[in-house]
Design a protein around this motif. Structure first.
Motif, short mmCIF file in Angstrom:
data_model
loop_
_atom_site.label_atom_id
_atom_site.label_comp_id
_atom_site.label_asym_id
_atom_site.label_seq_id
_atom_site.Cartn_x
_atom_site.Cartn_y
_atom_site.Cartn_z
N ILE A 34 -1.49 9.32 -4.77
CA ILE A 34 -2.52 8.54 -4.53
C ILE A 34 -3.96 9.25 -4.96
CG2 ILE A 34 -3.24 8.86 -2.28
CD1 ILE A 34 -3.61 5.75 -1.83
N HIS A 35 -4.22 10.62 -4.82
CA HIS A 35 -5.52 11.20 -5.09
C HIS A 35 -5.49 11.88 -6.58
CE1 HIS A 35 -7.32 10.94 -1.01
NE2 HIS A 35 -6.23 11.36 -0.52
N ASP A 48 0.86 -1.19 -0.09
CA ASP A 48 -0.02 0.05 0.01
C ASP A 48 0.84 1.26 -0.13
OD1 ASP A 48 0.99 0.44 2.73
OD2 ASP A 48 -1.17 -0.84 3.22
N LEU A 55 1.38 3.65 2.09
CA LEU A 55 2.19 3.89 3.36
C LEU A 55 3.24 3.09 3.47
CD1 LEU A 55 -0.84 4.82 5.71
CD2 LEU A 55 0.94 6.49 5.17
N TYR A 101 -1.79 14.82 5.37
CA TYR A 101 -2.49 13.44 5.92
C TYR A 101 -1.73 12.80 7.25
CZ TYR A 101 -3.57 8.42 5.14
OH TYR A 101 -3.81 7.29 5.21
N ASP A 134 3.59 11.62 -2.84
CA ASP A 134 2.30 10.71 -2.62
C ASP A 134 1.30 11.12 -3.55
OD1 ASP A 134 -0.09 9.70 -2.03
OD2 ASP A 134 0.59 9.65 0.14
N SER A 148 2.15 15.44 -0.43
CA SER A 148 0.98 14.80 -0.72
C SER A 148 0.44 15.64 -2.12
CB SER A 148 -0.11 15.00 0.31
OG SER A 148 -1.44 14.53 -0.16
N ASN A 170 -3.86 16.15 0.36
CA ASN A 170 -4.96 15.81 1.57
C ASN A 170 -4.41 16.57 2.82
OD1 ASN A 170 -6.52 14.68 3.39
ND2 ASN A 170 -5.64 12.38 2.84
#
Ligand SMILES: Cc1ncc(COP(=O)(O)O)c(C=O)c1O
Length: 395
Positions: A205-206, A96, A98, A122, A203, A171, A175
């Motif tokens: 991810i979004h 994942d 993290l 986050y 990161d 991020s 986030n």
């Protein structure tokens, strides 16, 4: 996206159906509350994902993973959506995001190398990085929730002076403030990082969830950021957090550092996770565009609901993803707003303090739900505030 959207994923499920889910979002606080906290979406899955997982189950295809399908599907998706050319050779499947971040930190740096975070950000970044024993330095965002050249430069200069080298973990998009960092902002970050010898971990991810009028800028397409390392996953944008898989993506400059991660291949991402994420990236585009259409409508609805029910609170209009940041300090509540809304209003938002420095007095609202649930959640929050304010007036 077609001009007439026929399918509305965020309108598809009723409260009763959602309450039957066994995931954290719907279970942690019980049936009496409306849960608008953890980043899960209230949507049915994209059909191609259901078919791919169903097929795997029927075949008993539940062994160890093999091959680079996830990396290849991500490369196709990144090219189509962002004109970002990814070489699947430079992708590494991990459990994942993290875990991927901690693996990257461990691969590229020694234990004495500190990590710069950009709070409010986050919350688990802080927890995972500090659990590794790493020193954390905060480069607080600007009051508008954007990357702050002043705090970044101050932290980078401190690290440079100490002579350890350093890492900055961002991020992208951000986030909880919902900011899509612009190319100019990321160029500023890259230039500062180069100047002070800091390595960037991004990161992303979004990233697929961009609101109309905003664009996602992959860090590895930014001038001067060739040594950055990305950690990403299809899990947020396709609602697959329970089907564990993520990708580390490096550029040519990172190959020497990252190639060791190949050895962990069979013991990293779950095989079913990879199957589902690959199907999402390859065939989930129309579903994703429908979700973005619904989220766009919801972010505007939420703006009206905050103005109506929490007058005075400051709403940060999200540029990306489904998490809205609201500064509740002007409401002058006595205590943490999220705690008050949960205990007195039966509606759960994420507390701003979860996101570190600068988060106090804020809430983060997950608006990936139906307009009905969102409306009722804000109505509950509003009546909680009115009751609290009346009590203060009467005292
Ligand atoms: C910015 C960010 N990174 C990472 C994660 C968690 O990702 P994973 O479950 O893949 O570790 C989240 C979850 O909401 C997130 O918002």
């Amino acid at each position: 996206m077609t001009s007439i959207q026929l399918f509305h994923p965020l309108h598809a499920l009723t409260l009763t159906q959602l309450q039957q889910r066994s995931s954290a979002k719907w279970q942690r606080y019980g049936k009496g509350v409306l849960p608008l906290w953890v980043a899960e979406m209230d949507v049915p899955l994209a059909e191609p994902i259901v078919e791919a997982v169903h097929h795997a189950m029927e075949m008993g295809d539940t062994g160890y993973g093999s091959g680079d399908a996830y990396g290849e599907a991500f490369a196709e998706f990144a090219w189509e959506r962002w004109a970002w050319q990814v070489d699947p050779q430079d992708t590494y499947a991990v459990i994942d995001v993290l875990t991927g971040i901690t693996e990257v930190i461990a691969q590229i740096s020694g234990d004495d190398v500190p990590v710069v975070l950009t709070p409010p950000v986050y919350g688990p970044f802080h927890k995972y990085v500090s659990t590794m024993g790493r020193k954390i330095l905060n480069a607080k965002l600007t009051p508008k929730g954007r990357l702050n050249p002043k705090t970044l430069e101050a932290r980078f200069a401190e690290i440079h002076k100490a002579g350890t080298g350093g890492i900055v973990l961002i991020s992208n998009p951000h986030n909880p403030t919902g900011v899509s960092h612009t190319r100019a902002e990321l160029e500023m970050l890259a230039a500062l990082a180069q100047k002070y010898g800091i390595r960037i971990i991004s990161d992303e991810i979004h990233a697929p969830l961009q609101m109309p009028g905003h664009v996602f800028t992959p860090i590895l397409t930014v001038a001067g950021a060739g040594s950055a390392i990305v950690v990403t996953s299809a899990s947020k944008s396709f609602n697959l957090a329970g089907l564990k898989a993520a990708l580390i993506v490096g550029g040519k400059e990172s190959r020497a550092h990252l190639s060791a991660l190949r050895e962990g291949h069979m013991h990293g991402a779950s095989h079913l996770g990879v199957i589902s994420h690959t199907a999402a990236l390859r065939h989930g585009g129309p579903w994703l565009d429908a979700v973005i259409g619904d989220l766009d409508a919801n972010r505007h609805l939420l703006s009206e609901l905050v103005a109506k029910h929490l007058p005075g609170a400051r709403y940060f209009m999200p540029e990306s993803t489904y998490l809205a940041w609201v500064d509740c300090r002007p409401l002058k509540l006595e205590g943490d707003p999220a705690e008050i809304f949960e205990k007195k209003g039966k509606v759960v938002f994420s507390p701003g303090s979860f996101f570190g420095e600068g988060g106090e007095g804020h809430i983060r609202i997950n608006f990936a739900t139906s307009p009905q649930i969102l409306t009722e959640a804000l109505r509950r929050a509003g009546s909680t505030v009115r009751r609290a304010q009346k009590k203060v007036d009467a005292a």
